[in-house]
Design an enzyme around this catalytic site. Structure first.
Site, mmCIF file in Angstrom:
data_model
loop_
_atom_site.group_PDB
_atom_site.id
_atom_site.type_symbol
_atom_site.label_atom_id
_atom_site.label_comp_id
_atom_site.label_asym_id
_atom_site.label_seq_id
_atom_site.Cartn_x
_atom_site.Cartn_y
_atom_site.Cartn_z
ATOM 1 N N GLY A 125 0.844 -1.144 -0.110
ATOM 2 C CA GLY A 125 -0.005 0.054 0.027
ATOM 3 C C GLY A 125 0.695 1.163 0.085
ATOM 4 N N PRO A 155 4.759 -4.920 -0.288
ATOM 5 C CA PRO A 155 4.832 -3.737 -1.369
ATOM 6 C C PRO A 155 4.757 -4.213 -2.900
ATOM 7 C CG PRO A 155 6.884 -4.174 -0.622
ATOM 8 C CD PRO A 155 6.214 -5.178 0.175
ATOM 9 N N GLY A 156 3.909 -3.644 -3.719
ATOM 10 C CA GLY A 156 3.996 -3.999 -5.069
ATOM 11 C C GLY A 156 4.239 -2.760 -5.888
ATOM 12 N N ARG A 157 3.395 -1.620 -5.732
ATOM 13 C CA ARG A 157 3.953 -0.464 -6.640
ATOM 14 C C ARG A 157 4.951 0.312 -6.039
ATOM 15 N NH1 ARG A 157 -0.810 3.035 -7.753
ATOM 16 N NH2 ARG A 157 -1.808 1.594 -6.261
ATOM 17 N N ARG A 177 -5.440 3.220 -15.635
ATOM 18 C CA ARG A 177 -5.658 3.783 -14.323
ATOM 19 C C ARG A 177 -6.655 5.383 -14.516
ATOM 20 N NH1 ARG A 177 -1.861 4.968 -11.320
ATOM 21 N NH2 ARG A 177 -2.896 4.321 -9.416
ATOM 22 N N TYR A 199 -9.286 5.422 -12.049
ATOM 23 C CA TYR A 199 -8.896 6.303 -10.620
ATOM 24 C C TYR A 199 -8.880 7.600 -11.138
ATOM 25 C CZ TYR A 199 -7.572 1.368 -10.069
ATOM 26 O OH TYR A 199 -7.481 0.010 -9.898
ATOM 27 N N CYS A 208 -11.700 3.251 -29.473
ATOM 28 C CA CYS A 208 -12.801 3.839 -30.221
ATOM 29 C C CYS A 208 -13.620 4.211 -29.169
ATOM 30 C CB CYS A 208 -13.455 3.067 -31.147
ATOM 31 S SG CYS A 208 -12.454 2.765 -32.423
ATOM 32 N N TYR A 235 0.833 -1.572 -12.348
ATOM 33 C CA TYR A 235 -0.607 -1.705 -12.595
ATOM 34 C C TYR A 235 -1.050 -1.149 -14.320
ATOM 35 C CZ TYR A 235 -1.015 -2.838 -7.861
ATOM 36 O OH TYR A 235 -0.897 -3.337 -6.490
HETATM 37 N N1 LLP Z 1 -1.146 -6.993 -0.801
HETATM 38 C C1 LLP Z 1 -2.510 -7.170 -0.830
HETATM 39 C C2 LLP Z 1 -3.289 -8.085 -0.060
HETATM 40 C C3 LLP Z 1 -2.858 -6.463 -2.007
HETATM 41 O O1 LLP Z 1 -4.413 -6.433 -2.062
HETATM 42 C C4 LLP Z 1 -2.228 -5.266 -2.720
HETATM 43 C C5 LLP Z 1 -2.833 -4.779 -3.693
HETATM 44 C C6 LLP Z 1 -0.848 -5.341 -2.248
HETATM 45 C C7 LLP Z 1 -0.422 -6.146 -1.202
HETATM 46 C C8 LLP Z 1 0.159 -4.427 -3.044
HETATM 47 O O2 LLP Z 1 -0.406 -3.053 -2.996
HETATM 48 P P1 LLP Z 1 0.540 -1.936 -3.425
HETATM 49 O O3 LLP Z 1 1.830 -1.838 -2.578
HETATM 50 O O4 LLP Z 1 0.970 -2.367 -4.857
HETATM 51 O O5 LLP Z 1 -0.226 -0.709 -3.156
HETATM 52 N N2 LLP Z 1 -4.928 -1.356 -9.285
HETATM 53 C C9 LLP Z 1 -4.943 -0.148 -8.498
HETATM 54 C C10 LLP Z 1 -3.998 -0.927 -7.268
HETATM 55 C C11 LLP Z 1 -4.821 -2.208 -6.547
HETATM 56 C C12 LLP Z 1 -3.996 -2.653 -5.620
HETATM 57 C C13 LLP Z 1 -4.881 -3.948 -5.096
HETATM 58 N N3 LLP Z 1 -4.053 -4.824 -4.071
HETATM 59 C C14 LLP Z 1 -4.033 0.589 -8.751
HETATM 60 O O6 LLP Z 1 -3.657 0.643 -10.205
HETATM 61 O O7 LLP Z 1 -3.976 1.868 -8.383
#
Ligand code: LLP
Length: 423
Positions: free
Chosen positions: A243, A281-283, A320, A324, A351, A381
């Site tokens: 997050g 973390p992902g993003r 995105r 969003y 289109c 994403y």
């Molecule tokens: N762990 C869990 C259980 C999650 O559901 C998520 C993201 C993460 C970790 C990683 O979150 P991050 O660090 O990337 O914020 N498509 C949306 C984001 C959806 C996130 C869903 N879950 C966007 O483009 O902003």
């Protein structure tokens, strides 16, 4: 100041003698010519650095959330740097395993894992399954009674905390499809039931409050709930989810992974939490590592209204902005430090009028058809949420490092569009 803020570019970005953008020692204009456009360009050393920061910050478990961006090269890279991998579907599980990541390094998520997906995870031997519902406990008990191995599990709790982000990516509040609510007593019932079950071994709890969170105090709020809960049930491992937000546009700033980790450990201490801490973390790992390169196809000037710049991608490689309302910067890689006085709207080739990449962009005034235009901070994403809408081909992905580029996902072909069409 209308110049591109350089801090939004990947770590290993440099200007060539002619002022064009090089990433990882490779000129982006050459990449566009060689691999075509749209093209995702990832700075491999930047990715590795963020993985290392996560591992250093969370020595008890740094998990890369593969939903942000997944291909085999990315899965391997995160694994090589010592991260575990969060997979949230059978598909993500399949790709991670195909990359050669050991199942024991996988954390299996999802609010509605099917019996087939759970079976896949159990047979492979995933390291942790994050249980999200009572129905999932039933399913696991059935599968284990049928002879499948007993998994290690975390129970996902919903702490009742507002993360102050877009509602679509906010998950910590009680009104959520995810997890077991603490305030209703569901979380306590789930933990008690899992602890009693002979079909699974309870390792700890999980909690994810949302995504693109800038306000680190939100994590501290969640930790306070988690600490009370953990104390009550003698929980020894807490996965705090992901997050951490990233800066997308001029004027934004976000904590680094190292700062985030320090805040979380500090808050855990303040809350009296003694359990080991994992994070996911992902993003924060992938977003700023990449830029997307597009080629300008048409320019439409509507006097006194606006200028539309249409490129060869769009909502199919980055949904995105539409989902969003997310903003991005725009720049010309041929002259990265040029002033950008021209107000433009960057649109795609789909289109529909909603096909916006950057609603309010800025570019140098000499932008012309045929130019390569880029959007930074597109490593999360975008590719992973891409589509084939209008049968537009999914872009290629290259990793660059030390003056070399390697193709890790090739561009789709028209034949790929028919690969699943058996009619
Ligand atoms: N762990 C869990 C259980 C999650 O559901 C998520 C993201 C993460 C970790 C990683 O979150 P991050 O660090 O990337 O914020 N498509 C949306 C984001 C959806 C996130 C869903 N879950 C966007 O483009 O902003």
């Amino acid at each position: 100041m209308t110049r591109l803020p350089f801090e939004l570019l990947p770590d290993n970005s440099r200007l060539s003698d002619s002022g064009s953008l090089q990433i990882g020692g490779v000129d982006t204009l050459e990449l566009a010519n060689e691999y075509g456009t749209p093209l995702f360009v990832y700075d491999e050393e930047h990715l590795r650095d963020r993985c290392l920061q996560a591992v250093a910050g969370f020595p008890d478990g740094a998990v890369y959330a593969t939903k942000a961006f997944l291909c085999r090269a990315m899965a391997r890279l995160a694994h090589e740097e010592g991260m575990l991998l969060d997979v949230a579907t059978g598909g993500e599980l399949h790709v991670a395993l195909a990359a050669g990541v050991p199942a024991s390094s996988l954390v299996f998520h999802g609010n509605n894992k099917s019996p087939a997906e759970l079976e896949l995870g159990l047979r492979a031997g995933v390291g942790l399954i994050v249980i999200d519902s009572f129905d999932e406990i039933d399913r696991l008990e059935e599968l284990v009674a049928g002879g499948l191995p007993t998994p290690h599990v975390l129970v996902r709790i919903t702490p009742g905390v507002e993360a102050q982000t877009h509602e679509f990516v906010s998950t910590g509040q009680d009104d959520s499809k995810f997890g077991f609510t603490v305030s209703t007593g569901a979380a306590a019932r789930a933990v008690e039931r899992v602890a009693r079950s002979g079909a699974m071994s309870l390792k700890g709890i999980h909690c994810h409050i949302g995504s693109q969170v800038f306000r680190v105090e939100s994590f501290a709020d969640a930790l306070a709930v988690v600490a009370r809960f953990s104390d009550q049930f003698g929980i020894e491992l807490v996965n705090l989810g992901g997050g951490l937000g990233v800066a997308y546009v001029e004027g934004e700033s976000a904590p680094s992974i190292a700062e985030w980790a320090a805040t979380i450990h500090g808050a855990a201490q303040d809350a009296g939490l003694t359990a080991a801490l994992m994070a996911e973390p992902g993003r924060a790992i992938t977003a700023a590592a990449a830029v997307t390169l597009y080629r300008v196809g048409t320019i439409k000037e509507i006097p006194d209204v606006r200028t539309y710049i249409a490129v060869d991608g769009g909502m199919s490689d980055n949904p995105r902005p539409i989902l969003y309302g997310s903003g991005y910067e725009t720049f010309l890689p041929r002259s990265v430090s040029a002033a950008r006085p021209k107000q433009i709207r960057l649109v795609g080739k789909h289109c529909e009028s909603g096909d916006l990449l950057v609603s309010e962009g800025k570019l140098p005034s000499d932008v012309a058809v045929g130019d390569i235009v880029a959007t930074p901070v597109t490593g999360s994403y975008g590719h992973s949420m891409g589509s084939n809408y209008n049968k537009v081909l999914r872009p290629a992905v290259v990793f660059v490092a030390d003056g070399d580029a390697r193709l890790v996902v090739r561009r789709e072909t028209y034949d790929d569009l028919l690969a699943t069409d058996v009619g």
